[in-house]
Design an enzyme around this catalytic site. Structure first.
Site, PDB file in Angstrom:
ATOM      1  N   ARG A  24     -35.451 -29.305 -10.035  1.00  0.00           N
ATOM      2  CA  ARG A  24     -34.148 -29.739 -10.441  1.00  0.00           C
ATOM      3  C   ARG A  24     -33.436 -30.713  -9.062  1.00  0.00           C
ATOM      4  O   ARG A  24     -33.920 -30.610  -8.010  1.00  0.00           O
ATOM      5  CB  ARG A  24     -33.171 -28.859 -10.758  1.00  0.00           C
ATOM      6  N   GLY A 127     -35.420 -29.784  -1.409  1.00  0.00           N
ATOM      7  CA  GLY A 127     -34.040 -29.488  -2.111  1.00  0.00           C
ATOM      8  C   GLY A 127     -34.086 -29.648  -3.530  1.00  0.00           C
ATOM      9  O   GLY A 127     -33.307 -29.825  -4.080  1.00  0.00           O
ATOM     10  N   ASP A 174     -31.336 -22.519  -9.397  1.00  0.00           N
ATOM     11  CA  ASP A 174     -32.527 -23.288  -9.560  1.00  0.00           C
ATOM     12  C   ASP A 174     -33.349 -22.495 -10.742  1.00  0.00           C
ATOM     13  O   ASP A 174     -33.873 -23.295 -11.581  1.00  0.00           O
ATOM     14  CB  ASP A 174     -33.467 -22.946  -8.336  1.00  0.00           C
TER      15      ASP A 174
HETATM   16  P1  NG1 Z   1     -32.795 -25.300  -2.497  1.00  0.00           P
HETATM   17  O1  NG1 Z   1     -32.309 -26.602  -2.025  1.00  0.00           O
HETATM   18  O2  NG1 Z   1     -33.796 -25.369  -3.826  1.00  0.00           O
HETATM   19  O3  NG1 Z   1     -33.255 -24.693  -1.465  1.00  0.00           O
HETATM   20  C1  NG1 Z   1     -31.029 -23.410  -2.631  1.00  0.00           C
HETATM   21  C2  NG1 Z   1     -30.637 -22.179  -3.378  1.00  0.00           C
HETATM   22  C3  NG1 Z   1     -29.917 -22.498  -4.469  1.00  0.00           C
HETATM   23  C4  NG1 Z   1     -28.673 -23.058  -3.990  1.00  0.00           C
HETATM   24  C5  NG1 Z   1     -28.714 -24.159  -3.064  1.00  0.00           C
HETATM   25  C6  NG1 Z   1     -27.387 -24.793  -2.503  1.00  0.00           C
HETATM   26  C7  NG1 Z   1     -32.825 -21.074  -3.434  1.00  0.00           C
HETATM   27  C8  NG1 Z   1     -34.211 -20.540  -4.354  1.00  0.00           C
HETATM   28  N1  NG1 Z   1     -31.988 -21.758  -3.992  1.00  0.00           N
HETATM   29  O4  NG1 Z   1     -31.440 -24.633  -3.155  1.00  0.00           O
HETATM   30  O5  NG1 Z   1     -29.662 -21.365  -5.308  1.00  0.00           O
HETATM   31  O6  NG1 Z   1     -27.603 -22.018  -3.244  1.00  0.00           O
HETATM   32  O7  NG1 Z   1     -29.714 -24.069  -2.089  1.00  0.00           O
HETATM   33  O8  NG1 Z   1     -26.539 -25.210  -3.413  1.00  0.00           O
HETATM   34  O9  NG1 Z   1     -32.728 -20.490  -2.572  1.00  0.00           O
END
Ligand code: NG1
Length: 431
Positions: A24, A127, A174
């Site tokens: 996503r 991300g 996510d």
């Molecule tokens: P990503 O960028 O996929 O690591 C993480 C967290 C989300 C959210 C975002 C910041 C995990 C699996 N996902 O996403 O829940 O907090 O950072 O908005 O840790």
């Protein structure tokens, strides 16, 4: 249809399943999910595919089409011992452990062993939630082997909690996006309890994801920084609840963000130390430790906590999500772009999760004609997302290539044009 290679390489004979779960891109609403405040992601047309076939015992065999991920195997149980931090098997173990416990709780039987073959097509450490896509696709495939169906929103909650097995205090964006998104739409997600509603994306909107070439490794270096933000928000919430005389488990439980934002300088210190926390929160030593500092949680800076700027970001970001949803309904892409720009500044200045490479990409995307751009996902490296009118896509890509990627000899897929895609799927295959 299943990619034949994925299925053909599965050991054994008989029925198999094929699960896919997308990555996503979060359009806006960063670091709000674990605070019980909304997010607005799209699922993207890059996914993780998992083919699986049942075994007669409790053994799980994992293979990956990418040779960088060596084969793994383990025995099922409610709490499988974790592999070393960063090991890809942990995402399968996280999903399977949660499902074993959940099926037992529902009296829905056990989880069988199985052979799994994984093909991950979501860029990692960008991300773009590749880890959640892996966990969700493995979990769905495993549930398919058990012949059990559970409601998607229950699975989103279950898998969100499950991912904490890898040591990050992650929120639920996510997993919900991977399971509940619909093609051509963004998804507004609210938490505690989980609620979603689709938001239409105007046809003239395009999204470019541009990687900073710095990995945002949340199972590695970024984990302590991510957990630090989650802890800072939880501490700020406890201080605010005490000052305002109300009960609040998350910042999102505090009524009326505007009055809090207006009074923030009086309500919260800019920074605090661990030693000052009992006086600030009214919570005594042992309980403080249990609630905010579980032994297993790695923190980047366990003695100093920034409070005021973190809350300013989170509450203002939540208001931007609501405004962005309204802008999309009104097909006002300029307004959405302006909100994305403001979100990036807030992520950089108040939340401290940007990097100079991410800032540079945001600047270049805007200079190339994007309507707005911001870091997406946790930050600390990873990628930006730029909102671009269809007719300007080539111009923005050229600007990024000329000024950022060509001088760094970056691979061509460092920047992608992504489409709002559908959520996860599961197929049963009789062969
Ligand atoms: P990503 O960028 O996929 O690591 C993480 C967290 C989300 C959210 C975002 C910041 C995990 C699996 N996902 O996403 O829940 O907090 O950072 O908005 O840790």
């Amino acid at each position: 249809m299943a990619p034949p290679a994925l299925l053909d390489a599965l050991p054994g004979h008989g029925p198999a399943v094929l699960a896919r779960a997308p990555g996503r891109v979060n359009l806006i609403g960063e670091h709000t999910d674990y605070n019980g405040l909304p997010v607005l992601p799209i699922a993207i047309d890059r996914d993780v595919r998992v083919a699986a076939r049942r075994r007669d015992d409790q053994r799980v065999d994992l293979a990956n089409v990418d040779p960088a991920f060596a084969p793994r195997h383990y025995l099922l149980g409610p709490q499988p011992a974790p592999s070393p931090p960063g090991d890809w098997a942990n995402y399968h173990k996280a999903a399977a452990g949660a499902l074993v416990a959940e099926l037992a709780r529902r009296g829905a039987g056990g989880l069988p062993g199985g052979s799994f073959r994984v093909d991950g097509r979501v860029p990692a450490a960008a991300g773009l939630a590749s880890s959640s896509a892996l966990l969700v696709a493995c979990g769905l495939a495993h549930l398919g082997l058990a012949g059990v169906e559970l409601p998607r929103s229950d699975l989103a909650d279950l898998f969100a909690r499950a991912e904490r097995y890898v040591g990050t205090l992650s929120g639920g964006m996510d997993q919900a996006a991977a399971l509940l998104a619909r093609a051509g739409e963004a998804l507004r997600i609210d938490f505690f309890p989980l609620r979603t509603r689709p938001v239409p994306i105007p046809a003239e909107a395009a999204f470019i994801v541009a990687h900073s070439l710095e990995r945002a490794e949340k199972s590695g270096a970024a984990r302590g920084h991510y957990n630090q933000r989650v802890t800072e928000c939880a501490l700020a919430c406890a201080v605010l609840a005490r000052r305002l005389g109300c009960a609040a488990a998350h910042l999102g439980d505090l009524a009326g963000p505007e009055p809090i934002l207006a009074d923030l300088d009086d309500l919260l210190p800019e920074e605090t130390t661990r030693a000052a926390l009992p006086a600030l929160t009214g919570i005594a030593g042992a309980e403080l430790g249990q609630r905010f500092f579980p032994a297993a949680t790695a923190l980047a800076c366990p003695d100093r906590f920034r409070l005021r700027a973190r809350v300013r970001h989170v509450l203002s970001e939540a208001a931007r999500v609501t405004a962005a949803e309204a802008a999309l309904h009104a097909r006002d892409l300029r307004a959405l772009g302006t909100l994305m720009d403001a979100s990036h500044r807030s992520c950089a200045d108040d939340y401290g999760v940007s990097t100079s490479a991410l800032d540079r990409l945001v600047e270049l995307a805007r200079a190339g004609g994007a309507l707005g751009a911001r870091l997406t996902g946790a930050g600390f490296g990873g990628a930006i997302v730029a909102l671009v009118e269809r007719g300007s896509v080539e111009r923005v890509l050229q600007m990024l290539d000329r000024e950022f990627y060509v001088p760094r000899a970056a691979p061509r897929d460092a920047r992608l044009v992504v489409r709002p895609a559908a959520g996860a799927s599961l197929e049963r295959l009789d062969r």
